[in-house]
Motif scaffolding. Structure first.
Motif, PDB file in Angstrom:
ATOM      1  N   ALA A 181      32.037  29.723  80.005  1.00 54.82           N
ATOM      2  CA  ALA A 181      31.556  28.565  80.796  1.00 54.82           C
ATOM      3  C   ALA A 181      30.658  28.743  81.891  1.00 54.82           C
ATOM      4  O   ALA A 181      29.941  27.942  81.935  1.00 54.82           O
ATOM      5  CB  ALA A 181      33.070  27.895  81.458  1.00 54.82           C
ATOM      6  N   ALA A 182      31.064  29.908  82.306  1.00 55.59           N
ATOM      7  CA  ALA A 182      30.131  30.353  83.417  1.00 55.59           C
ATOM      8  C   ALA A 182      28.549  30.605  82.625  1.00 55.59           C
ATOM      9  O   ALA A 182      27.515  30.086  83.304  1.00 55.59           O
ATOM     10  CB  ALA A 182      30.439  31.668  84.220  1.00 55.59           C
ATOM     11  N   ALA A 183      28.634  31.363  81.583  1.00 56.40           N
ATOM     12  CA  ALA A 183      27.245  31.439  80.939  1.00 56.40           C
ATOM     13  C   ALA A 183      26.701  30.232  80.464  1.00 56.40           C
ATOM     14  O   ALA A 183      25.465  30.164  80.759  1.00 56.40           O
ATOM     15  CB  ALA A 183      27.402  32.389  79.801  1.00 56.40           C
ATOM     16  N   GLU A 184      27.362  29.290  80.146  1.00 56.54           N
ATOM     17  CA  GLU A 184      26.720  28.004  79.679  1.00 56.54           C
ATOM     18  C   GLU A 184      26.250  27.388  81.007  1.00 56.54           C
ATOM     19  O   GLU A 184      25.209  26.578  81.058  1.00 56.54           O
ATOM     20  CB  GLU A 184      27.850  27.081  79.111  1.00 56.54           C
ATOM     21  N   ARG A 185      26.895  27.336  82.163  1.00 57.62           N
ATOM     22  CA  ARG A 185      26.333  26.860  83.378  1.00 57.62           C
ATOM     23  C   ARG A 185      25.211  27.377  84.078  1.00 57.62           C
ATOM     24  O   ARG A 185      24.200  26.828  84.410  1.00 57.62           O
ATOM     25  CB  ARG A 185      27.458  26.889  84.591  1.00 57.62           C
TER      26      ARG A 185
END
Length: 117
Positions: free
Chosen positions: A37-41
């Protein structure tokens, strides 16, 4: 085998990846986190940063061209090459809005439009 260079704590570090590395590992290498999720953000934020950078570059080029036109028009009419009071006004505006870095940015913008002194 692919070798990548990444910045880590202010220094450059070499990182080696092998073919067939799992996607999570590749995302971590590109974003600095293994959290999906953090990587996508991070990817989404970076896309916006890239859009902003393209806009800044286009505006920089437009500003430089306009500034060069002002200088050429002024000199063609018998005026001076520079108007120091105008340059001081620009420097002060950038300093006031952005601090010391603003002054440096303004100096670069002025040089792009008029060339080096």
């Amino acid at each position: 085998m692919m070798t990548d260079v990444a910045e880590s704590s202010g220094s450059l570090a070499r990182r080696e990846e092998t073919a067939g590395t799992d996607p999570t590992g590749a995302a971590a290498a590109r974003t600095g986190t293994g959290d999906t999720a953090a990587a996508e953000r991070i990817v989404a934020i970076r896309e916006r940063i890239d859009e902003i950078d393209r806009t800044i570059i286009a505006l920089w080029q437009e500003r430089a061209a306009l500034s060069q036109e002002v200088g050429a028009t002024r000199m063609a009419s018998g005026g001076t090459r520079l108007v120091l009071s105008r340059e001081r006004e620009i420097l002060e505006r950038f300093r006031r809005e952005l601090g010391a870095d603003g002054t440096q940015l303004a100096l670069l913008l002025l040089r792009a439009g008029r060339g080096p002194l």
